[in-house]
Design a protein around this motif. Structure first.
Motif, mmCIF file in Angstrom:
data_model
loop_
_atom_site.group_PDB
_atom_site.id
_atom_site.type_symbol
_atom_site.label_atom_id
_atom_site.label_comp_id
_atom_site.label_asym_id
_atom_site.label_seq_id
_atom_site.Cartn_x
_atom_site.Cartn_y
_atom_site.Cartn_z
ATOM 1 N N ALA A 176 19.308 36.409 -42.633
ATOM 2 C CA ALA A 176 20.548 37.079 -43.039
ATOM 3 C C ALA A 176 21.554 36.104 -43.658
ATOM 4 C CB ALA A 176 21.178 37.769 -41.827
ATOM 5 N N GLY A 177 21.699 34.926 -43.073
ATOM 6 C CA GLY A 177 22.749 33.982 -43.487
ATOM 7 C C GLY A 177 22.484 33.411 -44.865
ATOM 8 N N THR A 178 23.568 33.152 -45.586
ATOM 9 C CA THR A 178 23.463 32.702 -46.976
ATOM 10 C C THR A 178 24.182 31.368 -47.167
ATOM 11 O OG1 THR A 178 25.525 33.823 -47.587
ATOM 12 C CG2 THR A 178 23.470 35.105 -47.795
ATOM 13 N N ILE A 179 23.825 30.702 -48.251
ATOM 14 C CA ILE A 179 24.520 29.446 -48.577
ATOM 15 C C ILE A 179 25.970 29.749 -48.967
ATOM 16 C CG2 ILE A 179 23.740 29.369 -51.006
ATOM 17 C CD1 ILE A 179 23.494 26.273 -50.596
ATOM 18 N N GLY A 180 26.194 30.902 -49.603
ATOM 19 C CA GLY A 180 27.567 31.274 -49.981
ATOM 20 C C GLY A 180 28.442 31.509 -48.759
ATOM 21 N N GLY A 181 27.852 32.080 -47.705
ATOM 22 C CA GLY A 181 28.608 32.274 -46.464
ATOM 23 C C GLY A 181 28.940 30.953 -45.809
ATOM 24 N N ASN A 182 28.009 30.014 -45.872
ATOM 25 C CA ASN A 182 28.236 28.658 -45.352
ATOM 26 C C ASN A 182 29.392 28.000 -46.095
ATOM 27 O OD1 ASN A 182 26.539 25.619 -44.878
ATOM 28 N ND2 ASN A 182 26.658 27.099 -43.224
ATOM 29 N N ILE A 183 29.390 28.154 -47.419
ATOM 30 C CA ILE A 183 30.446 27.580 -48.267
ATOM 31 C C ILE A 183 31.771 28.295 -47.982
ATOM 32 C CG2 ILE A 183 31.215 27.321 -50.665
ATOM 33 C CD1 ILE A 183 28.183 27.116 -51.424
ATOM 34 N N GLY A 184 31.689 29.634 -47.832
ATOM 35 C CA GLY A 184 32.902 30.425 -47.583
ATOM 36 C C GLY A 184 33.549 30.071 -46.255
ATOM 37 N N THR A 185 32.725 29.885 -45.231
ATOM 38 C CA THR A 185 33.270 29.519 -43.914
ATOM 39 C C THR A 185 33.855 28.122 -43.947
ATOM 40 O OG1 THR A 185 31.764 30.996 -42.748
ATOM 41 C CG2 THR A 185 32.650 29.147 -41.477
ATOM 42 N N ALA A 186 33.229 27.219 -44.706
ATOM 43 C CA ALA A 186 33.732 25.838 -44.858
ATOM 44 C C ALA A 186 33.926 25.133 -43.525
ATOM 45 C CB ALA A 186 35.025 25.820 -45.689
ATOM 46 N N SER A 187 33.018 25.407 -42.579
ATOM 47 C CA SER A 187 33.081 24.686 -41.301
ATOM 48 C C SER A 187 32.679 23.234 -41.523
ATOM 49 C CB SER A 187 32.107 25.330 -40.305
ATOM 50 O OG SER A 187 31.855 24.450 -39.230
ATOM 51 N N PRO A 188 33.314 22.284 -40.819
ATOM 52 C CA PRO A 188 32.851 20.890 -40.918
ATOM 53 C C PRO A 188 31.376 20.769 -40.531
ATOM 54 C CG PRO A 188 34.907 21.024 -39.684
ATOM 55 C CD PRO A 188 34.462 22.438 -39.914
ATOM 56 N N ALA A 189 30.895 21.701 -39.689
ATOM 57 C CA ALA A 189 29.505 21.652 -39.221
ATOM 58 C C ALA A 189 28.556 22.467 -40.097
ATOM 59 C CB ALA A 189 29.426 22.151 -37.786
ATOM 60 N N GLY A 190 29.024 23.015 -41.190
ATOM 61 C CA GLY A 190 28.152 23.788 -42.081
ATOM 62 C C GLY A 190 27.050 22.895 -42.633
ATOM 63 N N ASP A 191 25.813 23.245 -42.347
ATOM 64 C CA ASP A 191 24.724 22.318 -42.680
ATOM 65 C C ASP A 191 24.436 22.236 -44.173
ATOM 66 O OD1 ASP A 191 24.122 21.238 -40.166
ATOM 67 O OD2 ASP A 191 23.072 23.065 -39.591
ATOM 68 N N GLY A 192 24.869 23.229 -44.942
ATOM 69 C CA GLY A 192 24.632 23.157 -46.380
ATOM 70 C C GLY A 192 25.558 22.184 -47.091
ATOM 71 N N LEU A 193 26.679 21.860 -46.454
ATOM 72 C CA LEU A 193 27.734 21.159 -47.184
ATOM 73 C C LEU A 193 27.407 19.693 -47.493
ATOM 74 C CD1 LEU A 193 30.893 22.768 -45.533
ATOM 75 C CD2 LEU A 193 29.220 23.757 -47.100
ATOM 76 N N PRO A 194 26.773 18.941 -46.563
ATOM 77 C CA PRO A 194 26.441 17.560 -46.937
ATOM 78 C C PRO A 194 25.500 17.471 -48.136
ATOM 79 C CG PRO A 194 26.342 17.828 -44.558
ATOM 80 C CD PRO A 194 26.502 19.205 -45.147
ATOM 81 N N VAL B 80 39.494 22.003 -42.401
ATOM 82 C CA VAL B 80 38.627 22.679 -41.423
ATOM 83 C C VAL B 80 38.685 24.186 -41.686
ATOM 84 C CG1 VAL B 80 38.250 23.163 -38.985
ATOM 85 C CG2 VAL B 80 39.012 20.877 -39.695
ATOM 86 N N LYS B 81 37.549 24.741 -42.068
ATOM 87 C CA LYS B 81 37.435 26.174 -42.393
ATOM 88 C C LYS B 81 38.446 26.599 -43.459
ATOM 89 C CE LYS B 81 35.040 27.539 -38.245
ATOM 90 N NZ LYS B 81 34.828 28.509 -37.199
ATOM 91 N N ARG B 82 38.739 25.686 -44.365
ATOM 92 C CA ARG B 82 39.644 26.006 -45.475
ATOM 93 C C ARG B 82 38.988 25.623 -46.791
ATOM 94 N NH1 ARG B 82 44.259 27.752 -43.912
ATOM 95 N NH2 ARG B 82 44.958 27.306 -41.796
ATOM 96 N N ASN B 83 39.229 26.479 -47.779
ATOM 97 C CA ASN B 83 38.696 26.150 -49.098
ATOM 98 C C ASN B 83 39.653 26.651 -50.166
ATOM 99 O OD1 ASN B 83 38.079 28.903 -49.811
ATOM 100 N ND2 ASN B 83 36.306 28.791 -48.451
ATOM 101 N N ALA B 84 39.317 26.341 -51.413
ATOM 102 C CA ALA B 84 40.239 26.604 -52.515
ATOM 103 C C ALA B 84 40.031 27.988 -53.145
ATOM 104 C CB ALA B 84 40.069 25.511 -53.574
#
Ligand SMILES: Cc1cc2nc3c(=O)[nH]c(=O)nc-3n(C[C@H](O)[C@H](O)[C@H](O)COP(=O)(O)OP(=O)(O)OC[C@H]3O[C@@H](n4cnc5c(N)ncnc54)[C@H](O)[C@@H]3O)c2cc1C
Length: 268
Positions: free
Chosen positions: A94-112, A142-146
């Motif tokens: 179910a989970g998507t890379i866009g959701g990972n980016i949208g949440t912008a958690s420091p622990a989001g595994d897609g972000l590194p 933390v959980k913030r994006n542009a």
């Protein structure tokens, strides 16, 4: 709760423009947790699952709506590695890379990975069309994006010639179904230059640029140079102590993990 189910990006942008307060929903694996714990009470949800345009993967793009289950088979080695670590098979379906980016958690595994390859985040709105932001401008805290209230994340845009030599790993409190205590991605160009990105050690994903510079000066590092590389990575991150780990453990683990991934890249 009102639910809008657009079937095209244009309709999604129209719905977003009409109600910028609405919540976007992709796989729901972050948003529904917020709802279940009572932290979010969406009155209007715009569900993106039927928007085909954001589920495309090409050499230069990974659509925001692409699930981790699909990315487990990515040709990008580190992207496939990290996708396999996200949650469980049900979460990855179910989970998507866009959701990972949208949440912008420091622990989001897609972000590194996005930081290591220097990806851009493509966003779109009805009024202003498309814009692309370097990852470092997109993730703001933390959980913030542009992302503006009327925008939708469309894709991660990859640079030309993403290095094939790339490695991802994460450390957590157990070996599966775990939120990262520290995560890292190292990519190595054919000319020996490396890029080192880390997660869960700062409010946003970060690059260890001084450590990268050490390897640029010394692309075949000795044991002593590798130890210096690890020390430099540890010095460059700014972790916190929280319920998952301590500042000092995270700092130490960041260096160890980055060195381990660098050694794997060097061995190839
Ligand atoms: C049990 C469990 C285990 C997990 N394990 C991991 C893990 O190991 N690693 C990890 O990184 N994460 C993990 N997560 C978190 C989550 O699965 C991921 O962050 C996932 O990528 C979120 O994607 P989604 O499509 O479900 O997002 P959603 O929940 O649908 O959305 C998340 C946020 O992004 C916004 N959003 C979604 N799509 C868009 C878009 N196209 N444009 C703009 N905004 C958008 C939403 O409005 C919302 O604010 C876990 C979650 C659970 C419940």
């Amino acid at each position: 709760m009102e639910i809008t189910r657009p079937t095209s990006l244009a309709d999604a942008l129209e719905a977003r423009a009409a109600d910028p307060g609405a919540d976007l929903l992709a796989g729901g694996t972050d948003l529904m947790v917020e709802v279940n714990f009572g932290y979010a009470r969406p009155e209007h949800v715009i569900a993106l699952r039927r928007v085909d345009e954001i589920t495309e993967v090409t050499d230069r793009r990974v659509g925001a709506g692409v699930t981790w289950a699909r990315l487990e088979h990515s040709d990008h080695r580190a992207l496939a590695q990290l996708a396999r670590t996200v949650g469980s098979p049900q979460i990855r379906a179910a989970g998507t890379i866009g959701g990972n980016i949208g949440t912008a958690s420091p622990a989001g595994d897609g972000l590194p990975w996005l930081a290591a390859i220097d990806a851009e985040i493509e966003v779109a709105s009805k009024e202003r069309g498309t814009r692309r932001l370097p990852w470092s401008d997109f993730f703001t805290g933390v959980k913030r994006n542009a992302l503006a209230p009327d925008e939708v994340i469309v894709a991660a845009v990859l640079p030309e010639n993403v290095p094939v030599n790339q490695e991802f790993a994460k450390i957590g409190q157990r070996s599966a179904m775990v939120i990262s205590t520290v995560s890292a991605c190292v990519v190595r160009d054919d000319d020996g230059a490396v890029r080192v990105a880390l997660g869960s050690v700062a409010p946003t994903p970060v690059r260890a640029r001084q450590a990268e510079a050490l390897i640029a000066e010394n692309p075949e590092p000795s044991e002593a140079a590798l130890a210096e590389f690890a020390r430099t990575v540890s010095a460059e991150v700014s972790p916190i102590t929280d319920h998952r780990s301590t500042e000092s453990y995270r700092r130490h683990a960041a260096g160890v993990l980055a060195r381990r991934l660098l050694e794997r890249c060097l061995a190839r």
